[in-house]
Write a protein that holds these residues in place. Structure first.
Motif, PDB file in Angstrom:
ATOM      1  N   TYR A 116      -1.389 -10.024   3.953  1.00 22.38           N
ATOM      2  CA  TYR A 116      -2.358  -9.354   3.136  1.00 22.38           C
ATOM      3  C   TYR A 116      -1.630  -8.842   1.700  1.00 22.38           C
ATOM      4  N   VAL A 117      -0.670  -8.071   1.799  1.00 23.32           N
ATOM      5  CA  VAL A 117       0.235  -7.429   0.603  1.00 23.32           C
ATOM      6  C   VAL A 117       0.595  -8.594  -0.330  1.00 23.32           C
ATOM      7  N   SER A 118       0.990  -9.759   0.416  1.00 21.56           N
ATOM      8  CA  SER A 118       1.469 -10.957  -0.660  1.00 21.56           C
ATOM      9  C   SER A 118       0.132 -11.284  -1.399  1.00 21.56           C
ATOM     10  N   ALA A 119      -0.681 -11.593  -0.555  1.00 26.44           N
ATOM     11  CA  ALA A 119      -1.919 -12.343  -1.241  1.00 26.44           C
ATOM     12  C   ALA A 119      -2.612 -11.215  -2.218  1.00 26.44           C
ATOM     13  N   VAL A 120      -2.577  -9.814  -1.996  1.00 25.71           N
ATOM     14  CA  VAL A 120      -3.091  -8.992  -3.140  1.00 25.71           C
ATOM     15  C   VAL A 120      -1.898  -9.082  -4.067  1.00 25.71           C
ATOM     16  N   GLU A 121      -0.983  -9.326  -4.232  1.00 19.25           N
ATOM     17  CA  GLU A 121       0.070  -9.551  -4.943  1.00 19.25           C
ATOM     18  C   GLU A 121      -0.180 -10.644  -5.900  1.00 19.25           C
ATOM     19  N   ARG A 122      -0.588 -11.744  -5.203  1.00 19.94           N
ATOM     20  CA  ARG A 122      -0.934 -13.068  -5.814  1.00 19.94           C
ATOM     21  C   ARG A 122      -2.499 -13.036  -6.506  1.00 19.94           C
ATOM     22  N   ALA A 123      -3.168 -11.740  -6.407  1.00 24.94           N
ATOM     23  CA  ALA A 123      -4.582 -11.712  -6.726  1.00 24.94           C
ATOM     24  C   ALA A 123      -5.536 -12.733  -5.953  1.00 24.94           C
ATOM     25  N   THR A 168      -9.953  -3.434  -0.936  1.00 23.79           N
ATOM     26  CA  THR A 168     -10.950  -2.070  -0.928  1.00 23.79           C
ATOM     27  C   THR A 168     -10.334  -0.922  -1.642  1.00 23.79           C
ATOM     28  N   ILE A 169     -11.160  -0.023  -2.077  1.00 21.65           N
ATOM     29  CA  ILE A 169     -10.380   1.046  -2.709  1.00 21.65           C
ATOM     30  C   ILE A 169      -9.505   1.729  -1.519  1.00 21.65           C
ATOM     31  N   GLU A 170     -10.005   1.838  -0.415  1.00 21.11           N
ATOM     32  CA  GLU A 170      -9.296   2.577   0.625  1.00 21.11           C
ATOM     33  C   GLU A 170      -7.870   2.157   0.821  1.00 21.11           C
ATOM     34  N   ARG A 171      -7.780   0.603   1.178  1.00 20.98           N
ATOM     35  CA  ARG A 171      -6.491   0.072   1.065  1.00 20.98           C
ATOM     36  C   ARG A 171      -5.784   0.173  -0.202  1.00 20.98           C
ATOM     37  N   ALA A 172      -6.284   0.066  -1.623  1.00 20.88           N
ATOM     38  CA  ALA A 172      -5.572   0.310  -2.692  1.00 20.88           C
ATOM     39  C   ALA A 172      -4.800   1.719  -2.736  1.00 20.88           C
ATOM     40  N   GLY A 173      -5.637   2.785  -2.073  1.00 22.49           N
ATOM     41  CA  GLY A 173      -4.873   4.062  -2.018  1.00 22.49           C
ATOM     42  C   GLY A 173      -3.936   4.074  -1.199  1.00 22.49           C
ATOM     43  N   ARG A 174      -4.079   3.318  -0.004  1.00 22.90           N
ATOM     44  CA  ARG A 174      -2.931   3.471   0.992  1.00 22.90           C
ATOM     45  C   ARG A 174      -1.647   2.625   0.290  1.00 22.90           C
TER      46      ARG A 174
END
Length: 78
Positions: free
Chosen positions: A45-52, A57-63
């Motif tokens: 999931y972290v990899s997918a976030v980095e690739r956009a 979610t705002i909660e996960r973005a905060g974490r």
């Protein structure tokens, strides 16, 4: 008939978060696995976030921000 590939439109905010998070993670000398271990968020999931390719979610973005030691607003600022 051949299927036309769909174009995925990624929001500028997601692109900014992805770019800034990856930069912050590398500056903190952390691997995606280390982020996973600190946050409980899957490394894939972290990899997918980095690739956009995944929204966050705002909660996960905060974490994620907390894990790399930067305020959330810095990850959202172009």
């Amino acid at each position: 008939m051949p299927i036309k590939p769909t174009r995925i439109i990624v929001s500028p905010a997601l692109q900014t978060f992805a770019r800034n998070f990856k930069k912050a993670r590398k500056a903190a000398n952390m691997s995606q696995k280390t982020v996973h271990e600190q946050t409980g968020i899957a490394a894939s999931y972290v990899s997918a976030v980095e690739r956009a390719t995944r929204s966050v979610t705002i909660e996960r973005a905060g974490r994620l921000a907390k894990a790399v030691g930067v305020p959330l607003y810095k990850l959202l600022t172009p």
